[in-house]
Design a protein around this motif. Sequence first.
Motif, PDB file in Angstrom:
ATOM      1  N   ASP E 174       0.907  -1.437   0.006  1.00 11.46           N
ATOM      2  CA  ASP E 174      -0.330   0.047   0.154  1.00 11.46           C
ATOM      3  C   ASP E 174       0.811   0.766  -0.138  1.00 11.46           C
ATOM      4  O   ASP E 174       0.512   2.578   0.314  1.00 11.46           O
ATOM      5  CB  ASP E 174      -1.210   0.229   1.484  1.00 11.46           C
ATOM      6  N   GLY E 175       1.948   1.349   0.511  1.00 16.25           N
ATOM      7  CA  GLY E 175       3.381   2.643   0.089  1.00 16.25           C
ATOM      8  C   GLY E 175       4.047   2.527   1.600  1.00 16.25           C
ATOM      9  O   GLY E 175       3.904   1.001   2.248  1.00 16.25           O
ATOM     10  N   ALA E 176       4.406   3.637   2.018  1.00 12.21           N
ATOM     11  CA  ALA E 176       5.211   3.476   2.881  1.00 12.21           C
ATOM     12  C   ALA E 176       4.251   4.784   4.225  1.00 12.21           C
ATOM     13  O   ALA E 176       3.839   5.872   3.528  1.00 12.21           O
ATOM     14  CB  ALA E 176       6.295   3.738   2.873  1.00 12.21           C
ATOM     15  N   VAL E 177       4.413   4.529   5.471  1.00 14.67           N
ATOM     16  CA  VAL E 177       4.179   4.979   6.785  1.00 14.67           C
ATOM     17  C   VAL E 177       5.204   4.988   7.356  1.00 14.67           C
ATOM     18  O   VAL E 177       5.907   4.318   7.848  1.00 14.67           O
ATOM     19  CB  VAL E 177       3.137   4.322   7.380  1.00 14.67           C
TER      20      VAL E 177
ATOM     21  N   ARG F 136      -6.725   3.988  -8.689  1.00 18.21           N
ATOM     22  CA  ARG F 136      -5.663   5.102  -9.436  1.00 18.21           C
ATOM     23  C   ARG F 136      -4.087   4.623  -8.356  1.00 18.21           C
ATOM     24  O   ARG F 136      -3.439   4.884  -9.379  1.00 18.21           O
ATOM     25  CB  ARG F 136      -6.645   5.859  -9.304  1.00 18.21           C
ATOM     26  N   GLY F 137      -5.131   4.023  -7.519  1.00 15.71           N
ATOM     27  CA  GLY F 137      -3.510   3.820  -6.930  1.00 15.71           C
ATOM     28  C   GLY F 137      -3.732   3.031  -5.526  1.00 15.71           C
ATOM     29  O   GLY F 137      -4.645   2.964  -5.496  1.00 15.71           O
ATOM     30  N   THR F 138      -3.280   3.368  -4.401  1.00 12.71           N
ATOM     31  CA  THR F 138      -3.110   2.838  -2.733  1.00 12.71           C
ATOM     32  C   THR F 138      -3.104   3.660  -2.649  1.00 12.71           C
ATOM     33  O   THR F 138      -2.419   4.607  -2.305  1.00 12.71           O
ATOM     34  CB  THR F 138      -1.902   1.816  -2.981  1.00 12.71           C
ATOM     35  N   HIS F 139      -3.762   3.814  -1.130  1.00 17.40           N
ATOM     36  CA  HIS F 139      -3.402   4.761   0.303  1.00 17.40           C
ATOM     37  C   HIS F 139      -4.254   3.774   1.373  1.00 17.40           C
ATOM     38  O   HIS F 139      -4.629   3.163   0.900  1.00 17.40           O
ATOM     39  CB  HIS F 139      -4.593   5.637   0.217  1.00 17.40           C
ATOM     40  N   PRO F 140      -3.303   3.807   2.370  1.00 19.10           N
ATOM     41  CA  PRO F 140      -3.321   3.151   2.892  1.00 19.10           C
ATOM     42  C   PRO F 140      -4.652   3.506   4.058  1.00 19.10           C
ATOM     43  O   PRO F 140      -5.128   2.781   4.901  1.00 19.10           O
ATOM     44  CB  PRO F 140      -1.844   3.203   4.156  1.00 19.10           C
TER      45      PRO F 140
END
Lengths: 236, 236, 236, 236, 236, 236
Positions: E174-177, F136-140
């Motif tokens: 999901d990405g980085a936090v 469109r993409g990811t967001h946690p």
Amino acid sequence: MPDSSVADSTIARLRNVPTATAKQVLRGLGVDRTFLFGLRALTSDRRVAGKARTLRFLPLREDVKPPAQGVNRRLIDTLERDEFLVIDAAGNMEGAVLGDMLAARAHARGAAGVVADGVIRDVEGIRDIGLAVWARGTHPDANSRNLLAWEVDVTVGCGGTLVQPGDYIIADADGAVVVPPQHAAALLSKAEEMALEDEFSQRLLHDGAAIDDAYPLPQSRRAEFEKFKSIKDAQR
Amino acid sequence: MPDSSVADSTIARLRNVPTATAKQVLRGLGVDRTFLFGLRALTSDRRVAGKARTLRFLPLREDVKPPAQGVNRRLIDTLERDEFLVIDAAGNMEGAVLGDMLAARAHARGAAGVVADGVIRDVEGIRDIGLAVWARGTHPDANSRNLLAWEVDVTVGCGGTLVQPGDYIIADADGAVVVPPQHAAALLSKAEEMALEDEFSQRLLHDGAAIDDAYPLPQSRRAEFEKFKSIKDAQR
Amino acid sequence: MPDSSVADSTIARLRNVPTATAKQVLRGLGVDRTFLFGLRALTSDRRVAGKARTLRFLPLREDVKPPAQGVNRRLIDTLERDEFLVIDAAGNMEGAVLGDMLAARAHARGAAGVVADGVIRDVEGIRDIGLAVWARGTHPDANSRNLLAWEVDVTVGCGGTLVQPGDYIIADADGAVVVPPQHAAALLSKAEEMALEDEFSQRLLHDGAAIDDAYPLPQSRRAEFEKFKSIKDAQR
Amino acid sequence: MPDSSVADSTIARLRNVPTATAKQVLRGLGVDRTFLFGLRALTSDRRVAGKARTLRFLPLREDVKPPAQGVNRRLIDTLERDEFLVIDAAGNMEGAVLGDMLAARAHARGAAGVVADGVIRDVEGIRDIGLAVWARGTHPDANSRNLLAWEVDVTVGCGGTLVQPGDYIIADADGAVVVPPQHAAALLSKAEEMALEDEFSQRLLHDGAAIDDAYPLPQSRRAEFEKFKSIKDAQR
Amino acid sequence: MPDSSVADSTIARLRNVPTATAKQVLRGLGVDRTFLFGLRALTSDRRVAGKARTLRFLPLREDVKPPAQGVNRRLIDTLERDEFLVIDAAGNMEGAVLGDMLAARAHARGAAGVVADGVIRDVEGIRDIGLAVWARGTHPDANSRNLLAWEVDVTVGCGGTLVQPGDYIIADADGAVVVPPQHAAALLSKAEEMALEDEFSQRLLHDGAAIDDAYPLPQSRRAEFEKFKSIKDAQR
Amino acid sequence: MPDSSVADSTIARLRNVPTATAKQVLRGLGVDRTFLFGLRALTSDRRVAGKARTLRFLPLREDVKPPAQGVNRRLIDTLERDEFLVIDAAGNMEGAVLGDMLAARAHARGAAGVVADGVIRDVEGIRDIGLAVWARGTHPDANSRNLLAWEVDVTVGCGGTLVQPGDYIIADADGAVVVPPQHAAALLSKAEEMALEDEFSQRLLHDGAAIDDAYPLPQSRRAEFEKFKSIKDAQR
């Protein structure tokens, strides 16, 4: 001539509230998502304010008809004085959601201005008419090729912000902000107080005061400010 | 009133150097990365020049306090005449790095102008104050919601270009360019020579000369140019 | 002085056709892809029209020389009155495809204007010269660092639209549109008819008519319009 | 079956040169603008190399015919083994410049790969065929709606970089790089030397060496490296 | 071999916390701005966690030297096990902030991963090494042409989020936090509780439960959940 | 278990139609605007097809409540087998419109897939569940911070394309396409015919045929194709 019943003193007073002040005060009142992102003043950036009437476009698909034909025309024909046209086209850049004909009608009806999450055409004509429009840009083509006027007087998104019919809109050189009507009184009261203080702070800064000595107005300047205020009040 | 010790003749002369000339001459001097990309003139595009004072914002995080409070205010309170405020907010578009109060103070201190890799608010107010600002756009909200004024008088990035305190900045309708101080003298000397030649070339082109016969000025035009130059010198 | 043979009455008449009208009429004539997307008026947004002369830049590569040196200069030296310079730089933002010297020469030759799928420099100078330019933005550097003037008088792409030498270009505050020459007569005939109707519709709307009662002009208004038209004709 | 005359040992050796190495060495050789910006590996990111054959699309305009019909088909029918198809569509995202049919033919001809400044379709089919493609993305529509195959075997721009027929192209997980043929020998010689050193540096780093003690390879490691090299040479 | 003193049980436990859970719990704890926007997993998207070590690049300017040479190399040479390299290059896309050599060293030192507000090169090599990197994309060129490694172990911005040395970083598909260390214990406690509940909810949903009957876990499911939990506990 | 009444043979057949074929055939049928622009396959790019159920989010505003709470949950609880969830969040990137819990429920109900004009979270979890999502993409972060689930089963825009409840959606590695139900039969008939021809063309190309000799299938290949077809038919 349009009925002026909508034109209330709230709108007249909101016209004096910079969007910067409105945005900040609304945040203090617990409503933060009020800025319509990505729109530019295309015909004038003088401040205008009004009550939202909403129009929603959907992408054209060749096999689909909108629920009713010409709802954008019907909406504009029924605009009341000081209503603010809010157009949601989901950022579509390929067909104008407003041209000089509908703009002329909106202006004749007394519209306060237009914010459009889309593009417009006939910019020069709209400037001549005197209608203030904030939008994503310009495209010389009519929307008939790309968009369907789908529905009116519903809740919409515009510039990433939710707008409901009856909300107030203020727009100026900084952009456009939505004002929930239930917060209008509190906003005006706070904003008008701030306006006088801001004017006084500007004067102090102009005369060479340090920032902390002028803005936000420190306790040590209160007496001076009260005097300024009473002179101002006397002048009205 | 601010001390005018910074206001040197270098700045007065840089004010006459178009950014296009500066960019090109600096490239010839071996410094190519001098253009601040992505900023627009928001309040005026008249040419201004000054000495960089830098301010760096970092993204706000709710649990983090900056090393010192209000460093942006302190910096602006200590601006000297003809200093140029350079703001690094890494392109953040969600909170203004400058509003009309700090702009008023900067102007009262004699600031030359502002370049900001971020957005500003109170555009109309800042226009009235008379401060020239190049930035990414406008947002009516204060930075207090999204940004922390982190440090001042350090090397920063702005528009993809490195700026150090004490560098010169020139900004005009083409954008903003940083001038390393060690190259200022060479730039001015070359630019002033070019200015006269450019004026002469413009005159030739206006009168119908072919491009190669006017710009860059060919040997065959040198004598004519020398006459033009001596008349110009006499007029000063 | 440039020969005026190109300056034909078609161009004079196209100058009165808004891009919005042209775009819409051309669509009706079966040519839809005529809008040059992404360009902004940088020096003036008054309407101009002319005949396309094309110039194509390719990205500079240090080991590659263009087929001929200075073809951009040669092209501009041979512009005829009312020719419109169309520059294809494939959207490159890092080096200006036009500066005030070539702009001065183009203006002296009688150029109608410039559309550039790239950036320009010396914006202030070009404004002073009086040349109208639509482009992607500004960059103070010359193209010599990033681009090669590759070829002229060939078919190019500009703003995502194909332009051929000899096409007509109209540009105004809504942007720029290409007009295929074989459709110019039909466009003009239709556009001039529309112009009078549009003026009449604007008058009706200004006087409070509902949209359907004014635009497009309904049958019920035809008689009134014919009277308006005959007065107009008489005034000429 | 296609003639294999083009498939020279240069290409076989370039297949072992990472684009990262090529980009850096070419810069050292004075050619800096060699990276095709903005393209992604869509069907495979294994490294491929080949000789450029170029194809240029222009935006479709309904009234314009290309100089010849089907030049893209003709080009692909005449691809030779290890030729690399380079497509310039100026970044158009609205119609695919390649689908599985032309991809199948290109693969059957022995094409090395494809780089496209545009979008492709039939991604899954092209993966099955085994052709490696770098492009801006995907669109399921054929280009016939938006683009015209205009000309072949000419100098083009692709990803902001100039490519000429006969240039070498290398593409891998980092992207695609153009190699001017006159620099191929010097590149290969330097790159092959670097490859062995890089392998040795990697081994040292893997075994815990500090960076300066491993890369770039310091003098103190030279003897050790020569031993490693001679073992490697012996293994071939 | 690097000292393992940094490798604490907090990191081991954070490795089990999805970024989605972390983002949401931190918001509940009053820290909302923790997501590093705009970065993609380039070499692996398996979840990693570690302690931030920071590195800041500034744009290269030909006349400027960084305070010290090679600070990026020094930083990577001194990484401890489970440290997470956080690189701020302000989104620059024109030169890689990491290649396979520094990646190999970072991996040998036991680095947890890398997040970079910039681009990387040698993607294939870094995949082989086994280092997980989140960045804006790839560019085959070294940073030496465009960026200066300016300072290390300072507060930076990365993906629009502030990161301080010593913060925890979690990154996955999901990405980085970023996780402020003072909130790590509360996050872990809440997250581990949620993990078991989430697993149970997933099981219910898989078996056909309605959403409200499964997530968030309703009171009516508590007894069932406690049984599930005790079986799980027994299995450990 | 969900009722399978919706799962009709149309959907089973659409699952064999590449989006590239569907897009092209629909254009031939007069419906051109069918591609959902800007979405990427995030959890799988295998082809799926289904019947649209729609969900519309509006931007959150702190003072506004949606017409009903949890309409997204209600919609997903009532999905029928082979329905395709179509989410309109107007491109908002700041809060996920789908996570692993609702995805699990959708999958348990037999959903065909999800297209979202917004971002998702729990990508790894959704991959494990086996639900195919284009977004469109990811967001946690959950959408609760930025979006309001506003209404369901209404006409929406998604990726710049209009989608109505009951439309068919096909999605694969090229992206997602909407199929108006009234055109499904004609599309299938044409697509299935094309599939066999395309397979035959691929075979010819693989065996070395020139493009014009293989695609589109020329008259001269018809007899051969009919034989191929009868063998294929016999094999079924």
